[in-house]
Design an enzyme around this catalytic site. Structure first.
Site, PDB file in Angstrom:
ATOM      1  N   THR A   1       0.839  -1.193   0.000  1.00 22.30           N
ATOM      2  CA  THR A   1       0.000   0.000   0.000  1.00 22.30           C
ATOM      3  C   THR A   1       0.875   1.245   0.000  1.00 22.30           C
ATOM      4  OG1 THR A   1      -0.102   0.376   2.409  1.00 22.30           O
ATOM      5  CG2 THR A   1      -1.634  -1.243   1.470  1.00 22.30           C
ATOM      6  N   ASP A   2       0.293   2.351  -0.437  1.00 23.31           N
ATOM      7  CA  ASP A   2       0.908   3.637  -0.157  1.00 23.31           C
ATOM      8  C   ASP A   2       0.771   3.886   1.345  1.00 23.31           C
ATOM      9  OD1 ASP A   2       2.172   6.067  -0.602  1.00 23.31           O
ATOM     10  OD2 ASP A   2       0.859   6.663  -2.234  1.00 23.31           O
ATOM     11  N   ASP A   3       1.366   4.940   1.825  1.00 20.76           N
ATOM     12  CA  ASP A   3       1.407   5.214   3.262  1.00 20.76           C
ATOM     13  C   ASP A   3      -0.006   5.275   3.847  1.00 20.76           C
ATOM     14  OD1 ASP A   3       1.884   6.093   5.826  1.00 20.76           O
ATOM     15  OD2 ASP A   3       2.910   7.935   5.237  1.00 20.76           O
ATOM     16  N   MET A   4      -0.253   4.439   4.844  1.00 24.40           N
ATOM     17  CA  MET A   4      -1.584   4.384   5.445  1.00 24.40           C
ATOM     18  C   MET A   4      -1.869   5.581   6.341  1.00 24.40           C
ATOM     19  SD  MET A   4      -2.867   1.742   4.047  1.00 24.40           S
ATOM     20  CE  MET A   4      -4.273   1.110   4.972  1.00 24.40           C
TER      21      MET A   4
END
Length: 518
Positions: A259-262
């Protein structure tokens, strides 16, 4: 039931994942984060510039020695996203600058050079290339990070860059699936929505990712974007329809999804970090990027641990991630010898020159009688010398003035007063995130009103031209403000070479492919 399933998987020899196996964590400081790693046992860590401010090679190689299975991620795209930027390490041009060269072999060579930097540092996964197709000029976060507005060109140059990384022994990442190039909102601050027909998404956004899957991309990063035509309810990062139904089942991708930064507000403002992490894994993600560490890491770990214990994340789902991690680790290479920095710097200048795009005006111009005005661009993405400061060296005879990235009233008044004593003005403009600051437009208009010809060098996104009325006497685009790109622009003005770059995106009256050189 859950215990029975777990026992069966163990009996079949399938490895199970713990909560940490789904996590990639950031950390503070310049020392190895032993306490963090020993507490959570993450699959990987991500490096930020602040981690590399002291002894970057020593830090990363210590991590490699102490934790041999740890994946070490880095953002080394070229252009603004350049995490490893220690003194003497060349900072190569942005993706858009590379695409402007029209030379896929050069792009591959630059990708390999960046890979050499990463491999020497000791990191093993680069979060690059960006495969977003930049079809929206108002995009607030991609811009010059993209290889352009044409899906085939983005695929061609993006995969050339990736092959260079791969040849250097670095795993590469295609991002941001299913595409971040047509957004009006930055997912760091809100949830972007790309509301377009499925057929258009297939033709534009998905095309480079399909090519990347065919090329064996080892990692794909998700986008925190809602695509109603693909899933009307959840952004891609949390969408089973997109990550499993589209990416895995339809497109046939079987490697790691991160994922991209959560911590980005597109996700964090709607779901708690822990619940979002669980939903991402259930959607099909293998790795959850936690870019804020600390309490967020604890929340994510606890939620994943509970989901594993309760069976919400099924044992076979956990085993699949563990297997993909093992396959990725098997491809990791040991740290590489130190590169030939002089050779890489020479390549940096070659790439910078190849990308400079000449759109209007007469070249060359003399240094004598020229005042070069350039902005001091924020050091957030790495400090670089101003266009103005380098002018005396690369446009001999020129005088210069440094102004703020947001010019003050005094900057403008001084520039106008000085302009009266010169025959022509060269003005550097810059924006990447958002619009061209209106203060830069005011400075331009004040200089035009002196009656002197004003040549503009766009040091960021190429569309500064659309903010300037009347049109400048000449217009050059560098697609970035790194030192090599600034030098290349000044050398083009001086006639050292004829710039031959071509626009990868349309700009005002200039269609994609425009450029007076070559």
């Amino acid at each position: 039931m859950k215990r029975l399933a777990t026992s069966l998987l163990l009996a079949l020899g399938l490895a199970l994942a713990g909560a940490g196996d789904f996590m990639v964590l950031s950390f503070s400081g310049t020392e190895p984060p032993d306490a963090l790693i020993e507490r959570y046992h993450p699959a990987g860590v991500i490096l930020f510039p602040s981690n590399l401010a002291d002894d970057p090679v020593g830090l990363v190689r210590t991590l490699r020695t102490r934790y041999p299975d740890l994946l070490i991620f880095i953002d080394q795209e070229g252009g603004p996203f350049y995490t490893y930027r220690a003194p003497g390490v060349p900072r190569f041009p942005s993706a858009m600058a590379l695409a402007a060269s029209g030379d896929a072999d050069l792009v591959r060579t630059v990708g390999n050079a960046i890979g050499q930097e990463i491999a020497y540092l000791g990191a093993n996964v680069d979060l690059a290339p960006v495969l977003d197709v930049n079809v929206n000029p108002g995009n607030p976060i991609i811009g010059l990070r993209s290889f352009g507005a044409d899906p085939q060109a983005v695929a061609r140059y993006g995969l050339a860059f990736a092959r260079g990384l791969e040849a250097a022994g670095v795993l590469w990442t295609a991002k941001h699936f299913p595409g971040h190039g047509d957004t009006q909102t930055d997912s760091h601050t809100g949830l972007p929505i790309v509301d377009k027909p499925r057929a258009e998404i297939e033709r534009v956004e998905l095309a480079p990712f399909r090519d990347a899957v065919q090329a064996g991309v080892p990692v794909i990063m998700t986008a925190h974007i809602l695509y109603p035509a693909l899933d009307p309810d959840y952004p891609a990062t949390l969408s089973h329809k997109i990550l499993t139904g589209l990416l895995r089942d339809e497109m046939g991708y079987q490697n790691l999804i991160i994922t991209d930064d959560m911590g980005m507000r597109a996700i964090s403002s709607r779901w708690g970090a822990g619940e979002a992490a669980v939903r991402a894994v259930l959607a099909g993600a293998d790795l959850v990027l936690v870019g804020r560490g600390g309490e967020t890491a604890a929340e994510v770990y606890a939620a994943l641990d509970e989901a594993l214990a309760s069976g919400r994340i099924a044992p076979e789902r956990a085993a699949a991630t563990r297997d993909r991690l093992a396959q990725a680790r098997a491809r990791v290479q040991p740290p590489a010898p130190e590169p030939d920095w002089e050779a890489l710097e020479a390549l940096n200048l070659e790439a910078a020159r190849a990308g400079v795009t000449w759109l209007s005006g007469e070249l060359p111009i003399p240094g004598e009688g020229t005042l070069v005005i350039g902005p001091r661009i924020s050091a957030r993405w790495g400090a670089e010398p101003s266009l103005a400061e380098l002018a005396p060296e690369y446009l001999p005879g020129a005088h210069y003035q440094v102004v703020g990235e947001v010019p003050s009233g005094q900057d403008i008044a001084t520039a106008v007063e000085r302009a009266e004593r010169f025959d022509r003005i060269v003005l550097g403009t810059y924006h990447w995130l958002g619009r061209l600051p209106e203060e830069q437009v005011w400075l331009y208009q004040a200089l035009v009103n002196t009656g002197k010809p004003v040549y503009v060098v766009a040091l960021g996104n190429p569309d500064d031209y659309t903010y300037l009325d009347p049109a400048p006497a000449g217009y050059l685009v560098t697609y970035g403000y790194r030192a090599a790109q600034v030098r290349a622009a000044l050398e083009a003005l001086a006639g050292v070479y004829t710039p031959g770059g071509k626009l990868p995106v349309p700009v005002g009256p200039f269609p994609a492919g425009s450029g007076l050189g070559r």
